[in-house]
Design a protein around this motif. Structure first.
Motif, PDB file in Angstrom:
ATOM      1  N   GLU A   1       0.815  -1.458  -0.012  1.00 51.05           N
ATOM      2  CA  GLU A   1       0.113  -0.003  -0.090  1.00 51.05           C
ATOM      3  C   GLU A   1       0.660   1.309  -0.085  1.00 51.05           C
ATOM      4  OE1 GLU A   1      -0.497  -1.758   4.030  1.00 51.05           O
ATOM      5  OE2 GLU A   1      -0.242  -2.474   2.043  1.00 51.05           O
ATOM      6  N   THR A   2       2.200   1.411   0.655  1.00 50.41           N
ATOM      7  CA  THR A   2       2.985   2.575   0.552  1.00 50.41           C
ATOM      8  C   THR A   2       3.421   2.500  -0.765  1.00 50.41           C
ATOM      9  OG1 THR A   2       3.697   1.977   2.865  1.00 50.41           O
ATOM     10  CG2 THR A   2       5.240   3.434   1.432  1.00 50.41           C
ATOM     11  N   ILE A   3       3.720   1.592  -1.570  1.00 49.23           N
ATOM     12  CA  ILE A   3       4.284   1.763  -2.887  1.00 49.23           C
ATOM     13  C   ILE A   3       3.194   2.410  -3.646  1.00 49.23           C
ATOM     14  CG2 ILE A   3       5.247   0.422  -4.896  1.00 49.23           C
ATOM     15  CD1 ILE A   3       7.034   0.602  -2.726  1.00 49.23           C
ATOM     16  N   GLN A   4       1.956   1.510  -3.709  1.00 52.25           N
ATOM     17  CA  GLN A   4       0.837   2.282  -4.267  1.00 52.25           C
ATOM     18  C   GLN A   4       0.561   3.672  -3.978  1.00 52.25           C
ATOM     19  OE1 GLN A   4      -1.247   0.108  -6.793  1.00 52.25           O
ATOM     20  NE2 GLN A   4      -1.594   2.128  -7.136  1.00 52.25           N
ATOM     21  N   LYS A   5       0.681   4.083  -2.680  1.00 54.69           N
ATOM     22  CA  LYS A   5       0.582   5.681  -2.406  1.00 54.69           C
ATOM     23  C   LYS A   5       1.505   6.291  -3.102  1.00 54.69           C
ATOM     24  CE  LYS A   5       0.482   8.428   1.730  1.00 54.69           C
ATOM     25  NZ  LYS A   5       0.652   8.526   3.227  1.00 54.69           N
ATOM     26  N   MET A   6       2.804   6.024  -3.253  1.00 54.50           N
ATOM     27  CA  MET A   6       3.710   6.780  -4.056  1.00 54.50           C
ATOM     28  C   MET A   6       3.451   6.846  -5.384  1.00 54.50           C
ATOM     29  SD  MET A   6       7.380   4.880  -2.406  1.00 54.50           S
ATOM     30  CE  MET A   6       8.367   5.891  -3.057  1.00 54.50           C
ATOM     31  N   ALA A   7       3.013   5.771  -5.817  1.00 54.33           N
ATOM     32  CA  ALA A   7       2.841   5.732  -7.348  1.00 54.33           C
ATOM     33  C   ALA A   7       1.452   6.641  -7.664  1.00 54.33           C
ATOM     34  CB  ALA A   7       2.523   4.500  -7.996  1.00 54.33           C
ATOM     35  N   ASP A   8       0.480   6.644  -6.823  1.00 55.31           N
ATOM     36  CA  ASP A   8      -0.636   7.614  -6.875  1.00 55.31           C
ATOM     37  C   ASP A   8      -0.429   8.909  -6.759  1.00 55.31           C
ATOM     38  OD1 ASP A   8      -2.229   4.920  -7.055  1.00 55.31           O
ATOM     39  OD2 ASP A   8      -2.799   4.889  -4.929  1.00 55.31           O
ATOM     40  N   VAL A   9       0.237   9.240  -5.939  1.00 58.15           N
ATOM     41  CA  VAL A   9       0.562  10.725  -5.830  1.00 58.15           C
ATOM     42  C   VAL A   9       1.282  11.210  -7.049  1.00 58.15           C
ATOM     43  CG1 VAL A   9       2.728  10.656  -4.436  1.00 58.15           C
ATOM     44  CG2 VAL A   9       1.139  12.698  -4.303  1.00 58.15           C
ATOM     45  N   TYR A  10       2.205  10.619  -7.437  1.00 58.43           N
ATOM     46  CA  TYR A  10       2.997  10.857  -8.732  1.00 58.43           C
ATOM     47  C   TYR A  10       2.058  10.923 -10.061  1.00 58.43           C
ATOM     48  CZ  TYR A  10       6.472   9.263 -12.277  1.00 58.43           C
ATOM     49  OH  TYR A  10       7.186   9.170 -13.406  1.00 58.43           O
ATOM     50  N   THR A  11       1.128   9.838 -10.350  1.00 57.46           N
ATOM     51  CA  THR A  11       0.583   9.848 -11.486  1.00 57.46           C
ATOM     52  C   THR A  11      -0.791  10.888 -11.251  1.00 57.46           C
ATOM     53  OG1 THR A  11      -0.800   7.910 -10.716  1.00 57.46           O
ATOM     54  CG2 THR A  11       1.088   7.448 -12.140  1.00 57.46           C
ATOM     55  N   GLU A  12      -1.501  10.912  -9.946  1.00 59.08           N
ATOM     56  CA  GLU A  12      -2.042  11.423  -9.726  1.00 59.08           C
ATOM     57  C   GLU A  12      -2.114  13.461 -10.119  1.00 59.08           C
ATOM     58  OE1 GLU A  12      -6.651  12.382  -9.199  1.00 59.08           O
ATOM     59  OE2 GLU A  12      -5.389  10.805  -9.927  1.00 59.08           O
ATOM     60  N   GLY A  13      -0.941  13.604  -9.603  1.00 59.53           N
ATOM     61  CA  GLY A  13      -0.327  15.060  -9.972  1.00 59.53           C
ATOM     62  C   GLY A  13      -0.273  15.311 -11.492  1.00 59.53           C
ATOM     63  N   TYR A  14      -0.253  14.264 -11.918  1.00 59.19           N
ATOM     64  CA  TYR A  14       0.164  14.412 -13.473  1.00 59.19           C
ATOM     65  C   TYR A  14      -1.021  14.669 -14.199  1.00 59.19           C
ATOM     66  CZ  TYR A  14       1.836  13.177 -18.398  1.00 59.19           C
ATOM     67  OH  TYR A  14       2.119  13.174 -19.789  1.00 59.19           O
ATOM     68  N   ARG A  15      -2.308  13.720 -13.774  1.00 58.57           N
ATOM     69  CA  ARG A  15      -3.646  13.954 -14.257  1.00 58.57           C
ATOM     70  C   ARG A  15      -4.154  15.346 -13.943  1.00 58.57           C
ATOM     71  NH1 ARG A  15      -8.826  13.318 -12.978  1.00 58.57           N
ATOM     72  NH2 ARG A  15      -8.181  13.079 -10.633  1.00 58.57           N
ATOM     73  N   ILE A  16      -3.982  15.728 -12.843  1.00 59.45           N
ATOM     74  CA  ILE A  16      -4.574  17.056 -12.438  1.00 59.45           C
ATOM     75  C   ILE A  16      -4.072  18.155 -13.027  1.00 59.45           C
ATOM     76  CG2 ILE A  16      -4.863  18.457 -10.322  1.00 59.45           C
ATOM     77  CD1 ILE A  16      -4.989  15.988  -8.271  1.00 59.45           C
ATOM     78  N   GLY A  17      -2.634  18.101 -13.415  1.00 56.71           N
ATOM     79  CA  GLY A  17      -1.870  18.919 -14.269  1.00 56.71           C
ATOM     80  C   GLY A  17      -2.681  19.407 -15.456  1.00 56.71           C
ATOM     81  N   PHE A  18      -3.272  18.375 -15.938  1.00 55.98           N
ATOM     82  CA  PHE A  18      -4.202  18.492 -17.304  1.00 55.98           C
ATOM     83  C   PHE A  18      -5.168  19.244 -16.916  1.00 55.98           C
ATOM     84  CE2 PHE A  18      -1.103  15.802 -19.121  1.00 55.98           C
ATOM     85  CZ  PHE A  18      -0.928  15.923 -20.601  1.00 55.98           C
ATOM     86  N   ILE A  19      -5.954  18.794 -15.883  1.00 59.26           N
ATOM     87  CA  ILE A  19      -7.235  19.676 -15.592  1.00 59.26           C
ATOM     88  C   ILE A  19      -6.941  20.961 -14.951  1.00 59.26           C
ATOM     89  CG2 ILE A  19      -9.008  19.626 -13.652  1.00 59.26           C
ATOM     90  CD1 ILE A  19      -8.592  16.398 -13.486  1.00 59.26           C
ATOM     91  N   ASN A  20      -5.968  21.196 -14.262  1.00 57.62           N
ATOM     92  CA  ASN A  20      -5.882  22.801 -13.870  1.00 57.62           C
ATOM     93  C   ASN A  20      -5.365  23.458 -14.971  1.00 57.62           C
ATOM     94  OD1 ASN A  20      -6.541  21.726 -11.333  1.00 57.62           O
ATOM     95  ND2 ASN A  20      -4.419  21.725 -10.398  1.00 57.62           N
ATOM     96  N   THR A  21      -4.971  23.179 -16.111  1.00 52.86           N
ATOM     97  CA  THR A  21      -4.629  23.985 -16.948  1.00 52.86           C
ATOM     98  C   THR A  21      -5.445  23.768 -18.318  1.00 52.86           C
ATOM     99  OG1 THR A  21      -3.176  22.194 -17.898  1.00 52.86           O
ATOM    100  CG2 THR A  21      -1.992  23.883 -16.386  1.00 52.86           C
ATOM    101  N   GLY A  22      -6.452  23.191 -18.216  1.00 51.05           N
ATOM    102  CA  GLY A  22      -7.616  23.055 -19.152  1.00 51.05           C
ATOM    103  C   GLY A  22      -7.101  22.432 -20.339  1.00 51.05           C
ATOM    104  N   LYS A  23      -6.200  21.355 -20.355  1.00 53.60           N
ATOM    105  CA  LYS A  23      -5.769  20.590 -21.105  1.00 53.60           C
ATOM    106  C   LYS A  23      -6.635  19.187 -21.399  1.00 53.60           C
ATOM    107  CE  LYS A  23      -1.347  23.075 -20.935  1.00 53.60           C
ATOM    108  NZ  LYS A  23      -0.055  22.570 -20.500  1.00 53.60           N
TER     109      LYS A  23
END
Length: 681
Positions: A214-236
């Motif tokens: 679950e710790t490995i998953q948490k590390m991966a999630d914050v990494y990939t979710e930041g990427y996804r949200i970056g598109f949303i926040n910039t309207g891409k």
């Protein structure tokens, strides 16, 4: 044909090892080069037979040491890869040329692991061609240089074109296959990449293997979710994309494997390309891609400007033509590229290079050509991978070299990377509300820090709907904790000073930069005895050889939790800029945070549009894009303990103090001082 060329080349190299047809001192050099090539042939046979892949751990370690032994610090003083030694033994003219040849030949280590026999052919044939010139008599150095030049020019369409393809085509990802199909419980997998493996990579892999799933998953999630949200926040629109570039350091494969799974759920396939290792494709000593340990950072630094041996106008035109042709051929795939997701590391001992006269250096004319190439290359990339349609994310974790408390520090960084963004959003909005009232901000250093800067701010036309600063709450740029703006250059004046800072893998002491109307007017540091060396060090590695750079960003970091952690463990000088920039006010030299995307409207969580996306340099893109960008962005942070005050000054002359003596004093921001209260100086 490729296999036939290889057999002919390696057969000839075996003869070179035994022949004595070359005059001393060059005989020893060519015999050493032949020994190296024969070792590459030996590992190739081991790989083709499968014996290497099935070898025990001790055998793999021995191979790894043997392949990189010649450039390890204990052996570098008597290695021909060291330009000082090459010059001492072979002479000034030949030393540079033949040290370069050996450095390029060392690229065959990774090529043989990738099974790229064509690259082995090219480099072995270059060695043979230059050896042949020495057989009759010692040739003119210019003749050797010409051979190197035409090899670089002739094979530009191979190395450069392949580099572009591997950056955008998932099918060409050698590393992805290892990550997804090797047994990550057995650290032998690390030796399948062909990279140098140090204790950092081994211990990182072991430590991650000890963590709960679950710790490995948490590390991966914050990494990939930041990427996804970056598109949303910039309207891409991320749904238009199908490819993500994962950049990381070996040892983190468990997290990367989970990240690949997360990205696949977003409809993204990974490209994981190796950091460039040949002079045709690398960018000085910086590593962009995936990589293992540096066998010797001085070796990397010594050869950062090897392209000086062949860089001219004709060559850059040839290289740009290859880049354009390759992108055009892969236009559809390039359009699918979403951008990089970067997982960096920190904690290694800060590196201060030795400046060597024997190393290749760009002439003034070549520096101009290099900057010209960077500009035109960026325009080409933006044509096929538009900046206003792509995004990124970046996160960092410590390596074991950081010290005995590595595991404790690692856990602390996981906590810092997952702080509650909602709390910071509210506090940072309070800071922004004060900053939006300002005409300029005055930053004053303390406790020996000589900073005295006035940063001019954009003027709001509609304060109800507009804002100057972005409220950064951990999407593309993890962890949370800053507000930032693109300053108005005109009126931004003064001195930026920091006692010690670590930038792009290099340490600077007493770094001081003077701004005049937002542009760098002067600079110095205390690394070397002579000012000339200090200025050259900054010019090459901070200004990236530009005569000047604008202040592209002014920000106030609010992550006092990260600051206290750095102090607690005594790792301030080892923190990556990604985290360090959140630990005080910082100033970026180069492009703004919105480069290539200035025309995209960006909004804060409160709905206000951030209007400070341009400055008087970047706005020139509307007339001549070549004058608008510098293709670099380097953050320099003043730590809280070196800060006397940050004050917002309004048009009416009213002063609003945000920080005083390293503490937040603006009402509504006091919560940021809580971690500091527990820190005992």
């Amino acid at each position: 044909m490729i296999e036939e060329r290889y057999e002919l080349a390696i057969s000839r190299i075996h003869l070179i090892k035994e022949e004595e047809t070359v005059e001393k001192p060059f005989l020893d050099y060519f015999q050493k080069m032949a020994e190296f090539a024969i070792m590459i042939d030996e590992i190739r046979n081991e790989l083709l037979s499968g014996r290497y892949q099935n070898a025990d751990l001790e055998t793999l370690r021995n191979w790894n040491h043997r392949l990189y032994e010649d450039v390890l610090p204990d052996h570098y003083d008597t290695s021909y890869a060291n330009p000082d030694y090459a010059e001492e033994i072979l002479g000034k003219e030949y030393g540079k040329l033949l040290s370069f040849l050996y450095t390029e030949l060392r690229g065959t280590i990774v090529y043989v692991f990738e099974g790229n026999t064509e690259y082995l052919d090219i480099l072995f044939e270059l060695l043979i061609e230059i050896y042949n010139q020495f057989e009759e008599s010692i040739p003119a150095a210019e003749s050797i240089r010409d051979t190197i030049y035409w090899c670089a020019s002739d094979y530009c369409d191979v190395f450069v074109a392949d580099r572009i393809r591997e950056q955008i085509c998932p099918e060409e990802s050698f590393a992805t296959d290892i990550i997804l199909n090797q047994n990550l419980d057995d650290e032998k997998y690390l030796y399948q990449f062909g990279e140098y493996i140090s204790e950092n990579e081994l211990k990182t892999s072991r430590y991650l293997a000890s963590l709960p799933e679950e710790t490995i998953q948490k590390m991966a999630d914050v990494y990939t979710e930041g990427y996804r949200i970056g598109f949303i926040n910039t309207g891409k629109d991320l749904s238009k994309k199908s490819v993500v570039n994962i950049r990381y350091v070996l040892g983190f494969e468990r997290v990367v494997k989970k990240a690949i799974e997360n990205f696949e759920k977003m409809g993204l396939r990974p490209v994981i390309y190796r950091a460039a290792i040949n002079a045709l494709t690398k960018r000085q000593h910086r590593k962009i891609g995936y990589y293992g340990a540096s066998a010797n950072k001085q070796y990397d630094y010594d050869h950062k400007d090897d392209q000086a041996l062949f860089l001219d106008k004709k060559f850059i035109e040839r290289k740009l033509e290859v880049i354009k042709t390759t992108y055009e051929h892969h236009r559809d795939m390039a359009a699918q590229f979403a951008g990089p997701a970067c997982m960096g590391t920190f904690g290694e001992e800060p590196f201060e290079p030795v400046q060597k006269d024997s190393a290749c250096k760009l002439s003034e004319k070549q520096e101009e050509l290099s900057l010209l190439f960077d500009g035109r290359h960026s325009q080409l990339v933006n044509e096929y991978i538009p900046g206003d349609e792509s995004s990124f994310t970046i996160i960092a974790y410590p390596v074991p070299e950081i010290g005995d408390q590595y595991e404790e520090i690692f856990e602390e960084i996981i906590r810092i990377n997952t702080l509650d963004a909602a709390i910071y959003e509210k506090v940072q909005q309070t800071l922004i509300d004060a900053l939006d009232q300002g005409e300029y901000v005055h930053i004053l250093g303390g406790n020996g820090n000589r900073t005295n800067l006035r940063v001019q701010l954009h003027k709001l036309q509609n304060p109800e709907k507009e804002t100057i600063f972005e409220n950064c709450v951990a999407d593309v740029n993890i962890p949370v904790g800053e507000v930032f703006t693109s300053p108005v250059l005109e009126g931004t004046n003064g001195t930026l000073h920091v006692s010690k800072v670590y930038l792009n893998g290099l340490q600077y002491r007493d770094l001081e930069i003077t701004f005049a109307n937002g542009m760098i007017a002067d600079y110095n540091c205390g690394n070397f005895e002579r000012d000339l060396e200090n200025k050259a060090y900054i010019h090459d590695n901070v200004l990236y050889k530009h005569p000047t750079l604008p202040m592209g960003e002014f920000a106030i970091g609010t992550n006092t939790t990260a600051y206290v952690a750095a102090k607690k463990y005594g790792i301030e000088d080892k923190m990556p800029i990604l985290i360090a920039e959140k630990m005080g006010p910082h100033f970026a030299l180069g492009d703004t945070c919105y480069s290539w995307c200035e025309d995209i409207k960006v909004y804060n969580p409160n709905g206000k549009e951030i209007i400070a996306r341009d400055n008087s340099v970047s706005i020139q893109r509307k007339e001549d894009v070549s004058k608008a960008y510098f293709h670099c962005h380097t953050d320099i942070t003043i730590p809280y303990e070196e800060l006397k005050s940050i004050t917002v000054v309004t048009a009416a002359g009213t002063e609003i103090t945000l920080l005083e003596n390293g503490r937040f004093v603006l009402p509504g921001t006091e919560i940021l001082n809580e971690p500091l209260k527990n820190y005992n100086k």
